[in-house]
Design a protein around this motif. Structure first.
Motif, mmCIF file in Angstrom:
data_model
loop_
_atom_site.group_PDB
_atom_site.id
_atom_site.type_symbol
_atom_site.label_atom_id
_atom_site.label_comp_id
_atom_site.label_asym_id
_atom_site.label_seq_id
_atom_site.Cartn_x
_atom_site.Cartn_y
_atom_site.Cartn_z
ATOM 1 N N LYS A 7 -8.437 2.797 -5.025
ATOM 2 C CA LYS A 7 -7.600 1.970 -6.614
ATOM 3 C C LYS A 7 -8.683 1.859 -7.229
ATOM 4 O O LYS A 7 -9.620 0.799 -7.350
ATOM 5 N N ASN A 65 0.962 -1.228 -0.076
ATOM 6 C CA ASN A 65 -0.287 0.153 0.008
ATOM 7 C C ASN A 65 1.044 0.987 0.378
ATOM 8 O O ASN A 65 0.876 1.972 -0.770
ATOM 9 N N GLY A 116 -6.166 -5.983 1.371
ATOM 10 C CA GLY A 116 -5.465 -6.129 1.691
ATOM 11 C C GLY A 116 -5.620 -5.621 3.539
ATOM 12 O O GLY A 116 -4.937 -6.339 4.477
#
Ligand SMILES: Nc1ncnc2c1ncn2[C@@H]1O[C@H](COP(=O)(O)OP(=O)(O)O)[C@@H](O)[C@H]1O
Ligand SMILES: [Mg+2]
Length: 517
Positions: A469, A405, A478
């Motif tokens: 994203k 990230n 994540g």
């Protein structure tokens, strides 16, 4: 103490009237007594001649009246008047004297004498005494009323100024009239600054409409008092949540005079509520995701199982083998996805063993070194061994997610900081951060100086499938996975960020046993 009672005709009825009579003439003193008795006034008269005796009586107290001759051998009546005014200001003082010129009479009244009666007109004495006493009693009553009013004003002023809650008075157009200390402190403006502002200047734009509505309802008389939970703007830009109670004071004719507002700071409470909602939300999403992940996994196991059988049965180089291989590849990534979901919902099996958090960081560092082009990676490991009970693979996965990230957040390069240390969480920390249990923790911090995020984004990052994203780049799993894994380790993860500047993740894992060198 003598009590004076007035009948309906304002007649004075006296139990016993205590009088100081300042006169050297015994005869006229007894005459005075006779006249008063004839008027129905029961008197206890103390006659004195000298200044000393007079003062002794005044100091002794309990007298209702002073009668004084103007011309005494030992002292002048005027001096006696001055002394009496000084020591007993409320005590009626009547001159009873042989002669009194007009000028002296005026002078005596100016100096505070209540009245004067000439000795050859003692018939007037009774009524003079009565009205003097009445006047004295009325002025005493007035004094007491004024004192009570002063006290109650003082009381209200104290209640206003020293209240723990913020209080203010505003005009109907919402300009400030008065604020207390708590109000100033809560919002960071001094009373002088507020004097040039209106209540609405302090109101958060999103709460303006509701505030106006409440003020209008009060002004229209539809409600008498109102309550509102709203945000105020602190001088330093932060929001202050406050429970606001407003009341409109009107004059006798019903004309609006001012709003009385009380504000109680509930920012902390709101923060806790928010955090609780957030944790509850993640918990319920977790259950949902966990259930789905579990079912999907079963389906995938079947798909992968059958595809593997097919693969074995088909010649390796045949065209069909290629298709089977594609099924297996896709199923594999699907199973990684469900793995993340299971990790988030804490349904993933976990293998705990003692490990040194520093080692986990070092291994990840080796994996990423060379991969992060443009990004300078600074690692600061604690000198101590940070022994935690952990699942090595899962913790490395968490760290990899944070690093990925950070890397995504620094498209034009930047600095990535990974550090470890020890954090002692005490009660105060738990209160302020509203998470955690007191104790000693291994702390892992991952900070980047990338794009950062705003508050709205930050609130959602741990939710599964939340991503900012492009599709294909982010799955939004994540951090959900990191959250689940850390929780499964009885730890905590939190995130601070400033949009456009930096982001910092902190992970706390309970330290086992020691921090031996
Ligand atoms: N270091 C970071 N800097 C800025 N934003 C971040 C950072 N880490 C996470 N985010 C935000 O959190 C979102 C969720 O992250 P994550 O769960 O890892 O999903 P993904 O990376 O697939 O989008 C990201 O889309 C991004 O908006
Ligand atoms: Mg990610």
């Amino acid at each position: 103490m003598v009590r004076f009672l007035y009948s309906e005709k304002q007649e004075l009825q006296i139990k016993t009237l205590r009088i100081i009579h300042l006169d050297d003439d015994v005869f006229s003193a007894s005459l005075v007594q006779t006249f008063l008795a004839e008027e129905g006034l029961v008197c206890d008269i103390k006659r004195v001649e000298t200044r000393e005796d007079f003062i002794v009586l005044l100091e002794q107290g309990g007298f209702d009246l002073v009668l004084a001759d103007l011309n005494l051998p030992a002292m002048s009546g005027m001096t006696a008047l001055v002394i009496s005014r000084e020591r007993c200001p409320g005590l009626p003082f009547i001159f009873v004297t042989d002669t009194m010129g007009e000028e002296v009479a005026i002078e005596s009244l100016k100096s505070g004498a209540t009245d004067y009666v000439l000795k050859y007109r003692l018939s007037r004495l009774g009524s003079a005494v009565r009205s003097a006493l009445r006047e004295a009693e009325e002025s005493e009553k007035r004094r007491k009323e004024e004192e009570a009013l002063r006290e109650s004003e003082q009381l209200f002023r104290n209640a206003f100024e020293n209240a723990v809650n913020g209080r203010c008075l505003t005009k109907p157009d919402r300009r400030f009239i008065k604020v207390n200390n708590s109000f100033s402190e809560m919002l960071g403006y001094s009373a002088e600054e507020l004097a040039t502002m209106t209540f609405m200047d302090l109101t958060h734009p999103d709460d303006l409409a509701a505030s106006r509505r409440l003020a209008e309802e009060l002004l229209s008389g539809r409600t008498f008092a109102g309550h509102l939970e709203k945000r105020y703007l602190h001088r330093d830009g932060r929001n202050v949540w406050a429970l606001t109670s407003v009341f409109l004071q009107r004059d006798e004719k019903g004309f609006p005079l001012y709003f009385i507002t009380q504000i109680q700071n509930i920012t902390e409470q709101k923060k806790l509520e928010d955090q609780l909602h957030h944790a509850q939300k993640l918990e319920s999403i977790g259950q949902l995701a966990g259930g789905m992940g579990h079912d999907f996994n079963n389906i995938l196991t079947t798909i992968i199982g059958h595809a593997s059988i097919l693969k074995k049965k088909l010649p390796d180089d045949g065209a069909l083998a290629h298709h089977v291989q594609q099924i297996l590849i896709a199923s594999d990534s699907a199973s990684r996805l469900t793995g993340s979901l299971l990790a988030f919902s804490r349904k993933q099996p976990i293998e705990l063993r003692e490990l040194n958090l520093n080692d986990a960081v070092t291994r990840v560092e080796m994996m990423i070194s060379g991969l992060l082009r443009n990004v300078e990676c600074i690692i600061n490991l604690a000198d101590e061994v940070l022994t935690v009970m952990g699942d090595e693979g899962q913790l490395e996965q968490v760290l990899m997610n944070l690093v990925t990230n950070a890397w995504d957040a620094m498209p034009h390069g930047g600095v990535l900081n990974i550090s470890t240390g020890i954090a002692v969480i005490d009660r105060k920390f738990v209160e302020v951060q509203s998470f955690g249990k007191p104790g000693k923790y291994a702390l892992l911090t991952v900070t980047d100086n990338g794009i950062g995020m705003d508050e709205e984004t930050r609130k959602k990052i741990f939710e599964p499938f939340f991503t900012t994203k492009e599709s294909g780049v982010g799955t939004g799993l994540g951090l959900s996975m990191a959250y689940g894994i850390v929780k499964n380790h009885k730890g905590f993860i939190n995130c601070d960020s400033e949009s456009g500047r930096w982001t910092s993740f902190r992970i706390y894992l309970p330290l086992t046993g020691g921090t031996n060198q």
